[in-house]
Design a protein around this motif. Sequence first.
Motif, PDB file in Angstrom:
ATOM      1  N   THR A  43       0.815  -1.277   0.033  1.00 18.59           N
ATOM      2  CA  THR A  43       0.134  -0.177  -0.003  1.00 18.59           C
ATOM      3  C   THR A  43       0.888   1.096   0.011  1.00 18.59           C
ATOM      4  N   THR A  44       0.680   2.053  -0.969  1.00 11.79           N
ATOM      5  CA  THR A  44       1.275   3.269  -1.021  1.00 11.79           C
ATOM      6  C   THR A  44       0.233   4.373  -0.807  1.00 11.79           C
ATOM      7  N   GLY A  45       0.680   5.572   0.042  1.00 12.34           N
ATOM      8  CA  GLY A  45      -0.369   6.552   0.146  1.00 12.34           C
ATOM      9  C   GLY A  45       0.543   7.966   0.917  1.00 12.34           C
ATOM     10  N   SER A  46      -0.666   8.722   1.538  1.00 14.29           N
ATOM     11  CA  SER A  46       0.089   9.889   1.768  1.00 14.29           C
ATOM     12  C   SER A  46       0.885   9.662   3.377  1.00 14.29           C
ATOM     13  N   ARG A  47       0.660   8.615   3.817  1.00 19.30           N
ATOM     14  CA  ARG A  47       1.691   8.206   4.903  1.00 19.30           C
ATOM     15  C   ARG A  47       2.890   7.470   4.472  1.00 19.30           C
ATOM     16  N   GLY A  48       3.149   7.144   3.412  1.00 22.50           N
ATOM     17  CA  GLY A  48       3.992   6.283   2.851  1.00 22.50           C
ATOM     18  C   GLY A  48       3.885   5.175   2.359  1.00 22.50           C
ATOM     19  N   VAL A  49       4.771   4.294   2.647  1.00 19.84           N
ATOM     20  CA  VAL A  49       4.672   2.955   1.931  1.00 19.84           C
ATOM     21  C   VAL A  49       4.595   1.878   3.151  1.00 19.84           C
ATOM     22  N   GLU A  50       3.521   0.976   3.011  1.00 19.98           N
ATOM     23  CA  GLU A  50       3.282  -0.054   3.828  1.00 19.98           C
ATOM     24  C   GLU A  50       3.565  -1.504   2.994  1.00 19.98           C
ATOM     25  N   ILE A  51       4.163  -2.386   3.416  1.00 20.45           N
ATOM     26  CA  ILE A  51       4.535  -3.446   3.010  1.00 20.45           C
ATOM     27  C   ILE A  51       4.222  -4.802   4.076  1.00 20.45           C
ATOM     28  N   VAL A  52       3.186  -5.604   4.077  1.00 20.16           N
ATOM     29  CA  VAL A  52       2.966  -6.599   4.677  1.00 20.16           C
ATOM     30  C   VAL A  52       3.084  -7.979   3.986  1.00 20.16           C
ATOM     31  N   SER A 102      15.183  11.170  -7.174  1.00 22.40           N
ATOM     32  CA  SER A 102      13.878  10.910  -6.252  1.00 22.40           C
ATOM     33  C   SER A 102      12.887  10.835  -7.346  1.00 22.40           C
ATOM     34  N   TRP A 103      11.698   9.766  -7.017  1.00 20.32           N
ATOM     35  CA  TRP A 103      10.624   9.597  -7.831  1.00 20.32           C
ATOM     36  C   TRP A 103       9.384   9.651  -7.182  1.00 20.32           C
ATOM     37  N   PRO A 104       8.423  10.251  -7.563  1.00 21.16           N
ATOM     38  CA  PRO A 104       7.157  10.276  -7.064  1.00 21.16           C
ATOM     39  C   PRO A 104       6.449   8.625  -6.919  1.00 21.16           C
ATOM     40  N   VAL A 105       5.800   8.257  -6.225  1.00 22.76           N
ATOM     41  CA  VAL A 105       5.121   6.850  -6.007  1.00 22.76           C
ATOM     42  C   VAL A 105       3.654   6.949  -6.233  1.00 22.76           C
ATOM     43  N   PRO A 106       3.003   6.581  -7.072  1.00 19.74           N
ATOM     44  CA  PRO A 106       1.525   6.648  -7.337  1.00 19.74           C
ATOM     45  C   PRO A 106       1.009   5.888  -6.092  1.00 19.74           C
ATOM     46  N   GLY A 107      -0.305   6.098  -5.739  1.00 23.05           N
ATOM     47  CA  GLY A 107      -1.107   5.691  -4.582  1.00 23.05           C
ATOM     48  C   GLY A 107      -1.466   4.338  -5.066  1.00 23.05           C
TER      49      GLY A 107
END
Length: 530
Positions: free
Chosen positions: A64-73, A103-108
């Motif tokens: 999951t990527t979003g405004s709070r960063g990147v979460e990997i489970v 650096s590069w933007p990451v889509p949500g």
Amino acid sequence: MIPHPALHSDLSVSCDLATGATVSGDLADAVRLALPMLDLRPGDSGEIDVRQDAALGEEAYRLTTGSRGVEIVAGGRAGAFYAAQSLHQLLPDASYRFSEQASWPVPGVRIEDAPRFPWRGLHLDVARHFFPKRELLRLIDLMAVHKLNRLHLHLVDDQGWRVESRAYPPLHEVSSHRPRTAVHAHDEPAEYDDVPHGGYYTLDDLAEIGAYARARCVTVVPEIDVPGHASAILAAYPSLGATGERYDVLDRWGISPAILSPLPPTVEFLTTIFDELIGALGETPYVHIGGDEVVLDHWGASAEITAYRGSLGLSTSVELQAWFLRRLADALAERGARAVVWDEAFVGGGLRQDTIVMPWRGMGVGRRAAAAGHDVVATPVFPLYFDYAESGSPDEPRAIGDTITVEDVAAFRPAPGDWTDDERARVVGAQAQLWSERVPDARTVDYKLWPRACALAEVAWSGGTADGFTGRLERHLGRLDAIGVEYRPLAGPHPWQRRHPHRPSRIPMSERMAHIEAMTHDPESTRPSL
């Protein structure tokens, strides 16, 4: 190339991955390793949070990527590694190049993914032509990018032995090189290049290759192909042969009648080799023992071997070969490894039930193996032999036959829909084979493997390719360009990749497939293939 299922782009984030990671532990190390061009350090924004969920499979993950960063489970280390590979695929092609302070933007996005098959393999024949350690490490890196996880190394054949043996030094001193190499097709008069060819991996090399692969979630599967394809072994140890005759390391293609004896000294020899391989590679859950294209004539002509066969209560040389391979599989099981064989070994009967079968002659024999309760790795010549030409054009470089295209690979289904559920459940994966008679160097390896191996990666991960594969592949080629892969362009070879006008013609696919079909329907067939 793996598609991203269920991409939801309703979120967006500019995540500076050069300063944006708060990860720790084994899973975090996997994430760092999967993003080698990106400097992951703790930072105040764009954090990457990695955690484990035991309810997921070892290779499964949620990203999951979003405004709070990147979460990997992730279910395990492999799942975290593959999640990071998917994260990398969200970035521009330039992220696959080394650069400073980029650096590069990451889509949500939200992705939940897991592989359809646990065995997603590439086979490389290093016996016919040797490829140095650096090329294997690079191939492992490319496999990791594509979530391929089994590297099958064909370490011995008539044309060479490719690993150090401290117990039997003449193997690497004598059997690892030949004075010249044939440069003709199977059906043409012999021509030779008169250039010595050789090389081998030290046990230290093998240990490094194994560790490098494990760190990238790739398992090395070594192959010692026996009892046939034995010219190189018998060049060093003729006493291990059925006749005691000394052979030279073969300098032409095809196979020879050279065959190991099935007597106890040969089993002891091979068991020692297994100990060396397993000791060097470390974690070695699989060892391939071949069993293909064996010419059994010399066994039947030997009074000693015939008497030994009788003492075992066996009636034929085919039964004796089955006994021999089972004895080797038993020795491997004692060492914590499963035996893998080509399909001729299955049709000969007598395999241990846990032996994995690779049906190279077609999925018909694969279905028979699955119905008999064996795990099966789909390896059919069509469409998974990548030494075949990629088109029928005369511009294609040398190949053993015509034609296996990217589209052919993409259309393949490892577990066919007309099989029973139980038979389909026995298919543990798919693997492409690159035999190297006509693959003399690393540039040709790149040309032959890619982008067909991209299609294989999607088939082996997902069970098949989804709609839009061609478009995804075209976009993915930019990543291969950035990495430096000399793949075959979809429109045809570059001028410097084209076939030399005087190279010999290829065996037509129809002729070769008819021959393979005949072999598949003859359970007793152990005769050489084309």
